[in-house]
Scaffold this active site. Structure first.
Site, mmCIF file in Angstrom:
data_model
loop_
_atom_site.group_PDB
_atom_site.id
_atom_site.type_symbol
_atom_site.label_atom_id
_atom_site.label_comp_id
_atom_site.label_asym_id
_atom_site.label_seq_id
_atom_site.Cartn_x
_atom_site.Cartn_y
_atom_site.Cartn_z
ATOM 1 N N CYS A 1 0.827 -1.209 0.000
ATOM 2 C CA CYS A 1 0.000 0.000 0.000
ATOM 3 C C CYS A 1 0.865 1.264 0.000
ATOM 4 O O CYS A 1 1.996 1.254 0.472
ATOM 5 C CB CYS A 1 -0.860 0.016 1.246
ATOM 6 S SG CYS A 1 -1.842 -1.458 1.445
ATOM 7 N N ARG B 1 4.964 -0.077 -6.232
ATOM 8 C CA ARG B 1 4.988 -0.885 -5.011
ATOM 9 C C ARG B 1 3.962 -2.017 -5.059
ATOM 10 O O ARG B 1 3.966 -2.892 -4.208
ATOM 11 C CB ARG B 1 4.708 -0.003 -3.795
ATOM 12 C CG ARG B 1 5.780 1.045 -3.580
ATOM 13 C CD ARG B 1 5.398 1.977 -2.463
ATOM 14 N NE ARG B 1 5.425 1.306 -1.179
ATOM 15 C CZ ARG B 1 6.465 1.302 -0.362
ATOM 16 N NH1 ARG B 1 7.559 1.923 -0.696
ATOM 17 N NH2 ARG B 1 6.414 0.689 0.797
ATOM 18 N N TRP C 1 -3.093 -2.676 -1.430
ATOM 19 C CA TRP C 1 -2.717 -4.042 -1.795
ATOM 20 C C TRP C 1 -3.443 -4.923 -0.791
ATOM 21 O O TRP C 1 -3.150 -4.882 0.404
ATOM 22 C CB TRP C 1 -1.205 -4.195 -1.680
ATOM 23 C CG TRP C 1 -0.651 -5.457 -2.245
ATOM 24 C CD1 TRP C 1 -0.407 -5.718 -3.563
ATOM 25 C CD2 TRP C 1 -0.221 -6.617 -1.521
ATOM 26 N NE1 TRP C 1 0.142 -6.973 -3.698
ATOM 27 C CE2 TRP C 1 0.268 -7.553 -2.470
ATOM 28 C CE3 TRP C 1 -0.200 -6.980 -0.174
ATOM 29 C CZ2 TRP C 1 0.764 -8.801 -2.112
ATOM 30 C CZ3 TRP C 1 0.300 -8.222 0.177
ATOM 31 C CH2 TRP C 1 0.774 -9.115 -0.781
ATOM 32 N N ASN D 1 -1.612 2.166 5.908
ATOM 33 C CA ASN D 1 -0.719 1.086 5.468
ATOM 34 C C ASN D 1 -0.407 0.230 6.685
ATOM 35 O O ASN D 1 -0.222 0.771 7.781
ATOM 36 C CB ASN D 1 0.620 1.631 4.966
ATOM 37 C CG ASN D 1 0.507 2.301 3.618
ATOM 38 O OD1 ASN D 1 -0.561 2.327 3.013
ATOM 39 N ND2 ASN D 1 1.610 2.854 3.146
ATOM 40 N N GLY D 2 -0.281 -1.071 6.484
ATOM 41 C CA GLY D 2 0.085 -1.953 7.596
ATOM 42 C C GLY D 2 -1.046 -2.884 7.952
ATOM 43 O O GLY D 2 -2.004 -3.041 7.184
ATOM 44 N N GLU E 1 17.563 -17.794 -8.934
ATOM 45 C CA GLU E 1 17.135 -16.429 -9.249
ATOM 46 C C GLU E 1 16.493 -16.373 -10.649
ATOM 47 O O GLU E 1 15.485 -15.693 -10.844
ATOM 48 C CB GLU E 1 18.342 -15.482 -9.142
ATOM 49 C CG GLU E 1 18.099 -14.033 -9.501
ATOM 50 C CD GLU E 1 17.020 -13.356 -8.672
ATOM 51 O OE1 GLU E 1 16.521 -13.929 -7.707
ATOM 52 O OE2 GLU E 1 16.643 -12.219 -9.043
ATOM 53 N N LYS F 1 12.700 -15.126 -11.334
ATOM 54 C CA LYS F 1 12.403 -14.016 -12.258
ATOM 55 C C LYS F 1 11.373 -14.472 -13.291
ATOM 56 O O LYS F 1 10.417 -13.758 -13.581
ATOM 57 C CB LYS F 1 13.658 -13.553 -13.028
ATOM 58 C CG LYS F 1 14.667 -12.738 -12.291
ATOM 59 C CD LYS F 1 14.255 -11.322 -11.978
ATOM 60 C CE LYS F 1 13.584 -11.225 -10.644
ATOM 61 N NZ LYS F 1 14.409 -11.057 -9.489
ATOM 62 N N GLU G 1 7.817 -14.973 -11.705
ATOM 63 C CA GLU G 1 7.093 -13.803 -11.184
ATOM 64 C C GLU G 1 6.626 -12.852 -12.276
ATOM 65 O O GLU G 1 5.586 -12.219 -12.122
ATOM 66 C CB GLU G 1 7.889 -13.071 -10.104
ATOM 67 C CG GLU G 1 9.093 -12.313 -10.577
ATOM 68 C CD GLU G 1 9.838 -11.623 -9.437
ATOM 69 O OE1 GLU G 1 9.204 -11.096 -8.533
ATOM 70 O OE2 GLU G 1 11.080 -11.602 -9.487
ATOM 71 N N HIS H 1 17.770 -37.402 -9.198
ATOM 72 C CA HIS H 1 17.119 -37.808 -7.951
ATOM 73 C C HIS H 1 15.639 -37.429 -7.941
ATOM 74 O O HIS H 1 15.024 -37.391 -6.885
ATOM 75 C CB HIS H 1 17.846 -37.185 -6.755
ATOM 76 C CG HIS H 1 19.274 -37.626 -6.645
ATOM 77 N ND1 HIS H 1 19.633 -38.906 -6.311
ATOM 78 C CD2 HIS H 1 20.427 -36.969 -6.904
ATOM 79 C CE1 HIS H 1 20.953 -39.022 -6.335
ATOM 80 N NE2 HIS H 1 21.452 -37.847 -6.700
ATOM 81 N N LYS I 1 6.140 -4.503 -4.392
ATOM 82 C CA LYS I 1 7.570 -4.222 -4.403
ATOM 83 C C LYS I 1 8.186 -4.360 -3.016
ATOM 84 O O LYS I 1 9.235 -4.957 -2.846
ATOM 85 C CB LYS I 1 7.811 -2.818 -4.961
ATOM 86 C CG LYS I 1 9.276 -2.433 -5.032
ATOM 87 C CD LYS I 1 10.013 -3.303 -6.034
ATOM 88 C CE LYS I 1 11.507 -3.052 -6.032
ATOM 89 N NZ LYS I 1 12.212 -4.157 -6.726
HETATM 90 C C1 F6R Z 1 11.793 -10.708 -6.565
HETATM 91 C C2 F6R Z 1 11.843 -9.754 -5.487
HETATM 92 C C3 F6R Z 1 11.513 -10.226 -4.106
HETATM 93 C C4 F6R Z 1 12.325 -9.442 -3.064
HETATM 94 C C5 F6R Z 1 11.870 -9.833 -1.642
HETATM 95 C C6 F6R Z 1 12.716 -9.154 -0.591
HETATM 96 O O1 F6R Z 1 12.169 -10.131 -7.781
HETATM 97 O O2 F6R Z 1 12.096 -8.597 -5.689
HETATM 98 O O3 F6R Z 1 11.716 -11.601 -3.970
HETATM 99 O O4 F6R Z 1 13.675 -9.719 -3.249
HETATM 100 O O5 F6R Z 1 10.535 -9.470 -1.477
HETATM 101 O O6 F6R Z 1 12.661 -7.767 -0.728
HETATM 102 P P1 F6R Z 1 13.773 -6.828 -0.104
HETATM 103 O O7 F6R Z 1 15.040 -7.108 -0.829
HETATM 104 O O8 F6R Z 1 13.276 -5.428 -0.315
HETATM 105 O O9 F6R Z 1 13.877 -7.197 1.352
#
Ligand code: F6R
Length: 607
Positions: free
Chosen positions: A2, A27, A72, A96-97, A480, A484, A487, A503, A602
């Site tokens: 949010c 975000r 959100w 927010n929260g 990773e 990527k 997501e 395995h 985000k």
């Molecule tokens: C994936 C991504 C998330 C963040 C995770 C931690 O592309 O961005 O997996 O890495 O939510 O976020 P931070 O690094 O802000 O603690």
């Protein structure tokens, strides 16, 4: 997650609220809304979907005081009824929260006759403040009293139709800052929302409450004690949060990696040696006594931790473990006061990582280091040592440049630990530093593979599943790559250390399962090649990211892209780049919302 924007100014603030929400779109959100003090009543506009729709719906609305929000969904589905602001009597609230005692508040307020029209926890804050105003008519005082009853995390902004020209904001556990200027005063959950009006920011602390009018700012603690918070001049450039010539922020951020790495590594300067002081004045003493390292992080940030584990054990000889923050915080673990806790986070506000850090400290683990991209964030403030990556603002939900700069920071930590443990000769140190210095150029050359990667993305964008393989320090890079891809393109992807294939996962391999392999020319290449033959033999189609000198022959089912140079220990930083590009282009082919993938946010500031 949010976002909040609030304004009290001398002229129409609706465009400021809308523009601020646009800057917070990255975000992640599913609905948006705003409320302003109108001539006779609070005027509220809410919409499910994009801020652009809210902008159209609020065209013609004018006011000098107002609050706005991107939501959100946590409590209640995304719909207009649940979107903020929430109104009770003459007041409107954005939040927010998460309020943990909202159910008991809801029961109490329902018994008093308040009617709830949403499923949110936020609506209980609105009714609570309204109920408090009956005995305490001043908005600032009423919010102070009401906040003392809230359990959980919040940043809120409140307006009252009967007290025009005034916004009251408060925070506990969720980020909130003020933007101050001569023409008006503002609040937001993220500085980027306010750069349009001011660079002068005041960061509120947990337990702070503030009253803003067009010409004044008052800040106290929730118990009424006045506090003086310093004004920071934000170094964020407005251009850094603009898209420029790029189609998406993710694309922009992938291509910004040479610069982000150069900025992050600037601290090393022209030197041939590196000092513990780059992690803070106390680092020399604190690190000298460290006997092991525990890395705490989530998602992509945990993948940089898993990569660093290979470096820290191989180069520095320091035992290292990596734990997903959300698991560690609820596990009974054995505390070790000599262990260094490293919290890695792009945002510095991730609720699980912050809680894991606090949990470690509560167990007596006081040696803490934050590796973070946001200097004023909670995680940085709560650690004894810090290293600020200089990736610049990362707007795309999928982390890219934050990841590679975290890796650079973690390699610096490895070198410092290796020196502290006397495992690094002056020649080795100078050679690693030279390699780091050349890194931006090496990344730049890898980015030139984009056209070839686009063609690959076309080939498997219609697939339902994909497997990613890597070995050693490139296994976290495979993890990773899979994260990527899933997501942003919504293609189901899993990563395995290549030796694990037989395995279990080999059973999945057929012509419909693309297998993407990270295959640098290191000591594990021969082992990896045998694993790849296992895939080939089952009719699987292989996409291999090799180095210029990796001897892997191309054939009908084996496609190979060669990175320009082999980069030794730092090779993971180069090998993740093509995987970022592959996901980006697969998502483009599929037409997904690259920068704002469904269901994701985000900065994950709730548990
Ligand atoms: C994936 C991504 C998330 C963040 C995770 C931690 O592309 O961005 O997996 O890495 O939510 O976020 P931070 O690094 O802000 O603690």
């Amino acid at each position: 997650m949010c976002g909040i924007v609030a304004a009290a100014a001398g002229n129409n603030i609706v465009p400021v609220l809308v523009e601020g929400l646009k800057k917070l779109e990255y975000r992640g959100y599913d609905s948006a809304g705003l409320a302003v003090i109108g001539a006779n009543a609070i005027e509220r506009v809410r919409s499910v979907g994009r801020v652009a729709e809210l902008e159209s719906a609020s065209a013609g609305t004018q006011a000098v005081t107002g609050i706005a929000h991107t939501r959100w969904a946590t409590h209640g589905v995304p719909c207009e009824r649940n979107a903020h602001p929430h109104i009770s009597g003459s007041i409107a609230v954005v939040h927010n929260g998460i309020i943990e005692n909202y159910e008991s508040l809801r029961r109490e307020l329902t018994a008093k006759g308040y009617v709830f029209t949403s499923e949110t926890d936020t609506e209980s804050i609105a009714h609570l403040i309204e109920a408090t105003l009956k005995a305490e008519p001043d908005l600032f005082a009423a919010v102070q009293i009401a906040c003392r009853r809230l359990v959980g995390a919040y940043a809120i902004a409140v307006i009252d139709q009967r007290q025009p020209g005034k916004v009251v904001v408060a925070r506990e556990g969720s980020p909130l800052l003020l933007g101050v200027s001569e023409t008006g005063n503002y609040a937001a959950s993220d500085a980027s929302a306010l750069l349009q009006v001011t660079r002068h920011m005041v960061y509120l602390e947990n337990g702070d409450i503030a009253e803003l009018t067009a010409g004044s700012v008052k800040i106290t603690r929730l118990d009424g004690t006045p506090v003086d918070r310093p004004v920071h001049v934000s170094q964020l450039s407005a251009a850094a949060v603009e898209l420029g010539n790029y189609q998406h922020y993710m694309q922009k951020e992938i291509f910004e990696q040479p610069e982000a790495l150069a900025n992050t590594l600037e601290i090393v300067g022209g030197s041939k040696t590196i000092q513990p002081g780059i992690f803070g004045a106390e680092a020399g003493n604190l690190l000298a006594d460290v006997d092991s390292i525990l890395i705490l992080a989530c998602g992509t940030s945990s993948h940089s931790g898993y990569t660093a584990r290979y470096w820290l054990e191989a180069i520095a000889g320091v035992p290292c473990n990596v734990e997903i923050a959300s698991e560690y915080r609820y596990r009974t673990s054995v505390a070790n006061p000599r262990q260094l806790i490293v919290a890695i986070s792009q945002s510095g506000e991730t609720a699980d990582t912050l809680a894991a850090l606090r949990h470690a400290k509560s167990l007596g683990q006081q040696k803490t280091l934050a590796i973070c991209n946001v200097p004023e964030s909670a995680i940085v403030r709560e650690c004894a040592l810090r290293f600020i990556t200089r990736a610049g603002p990362e707007i795309g939900v999928a982390s890219t440049k934050a990841f590679t700069t975290q890796l650079a920071a973690l390699f610096l930590l490895t070198l410092v630990m290796a020196k502290v443990k006397q495992r690094l000769s002056a020649e080795q140190e100078a050679a690693y530093i030279d390699q780091l210095r050349h890194l931006p150029v090496a990344v730049h050359k890898v980015l030139e593979l984009e056209e070839a990667i686009k063609a690959w993305a076309q080939r498997f964008a219609d697939k339902q599943h994909a497997l990613f393989l890597g070995r050693g320090r490139h296994y976290p890079i495979a993890l990773e790559g899979a994260l990527k891809l899933k997501e942003i393109s919504y293609i189901h992807a899993e990563a395995y250390p290549a030796g694990e294939l037989k395995h279990g996962p080999l059973a999945l391999v057929d012509a419909n399962m693309p297998v993407i392999s990270v295959a640098p020319n290191d000591q594990l290449l021969d082992k990896l090649k045998s694993n790849l033959r296992e895939v080939e033999a089952r009719g699987g189609e292989l996409y291999v990211f090799a180095d210029a000198d990796s001897e892997i022959p191309e054939s009908a089912g084996v496609h190979i892209l060669r990175l320009p140079e082999h980069y030794g220990e730092l090779s993971p930083i180069l090998h993740v780049i093509p995987l970022q590009l592959l996901s980006y282009h697969a998502a483009l082919v599929k037409g997904t919302d690259v920068d704002k993938p469904r269901n994701l946010a985000k900065s994950v500031t709730v548990e």
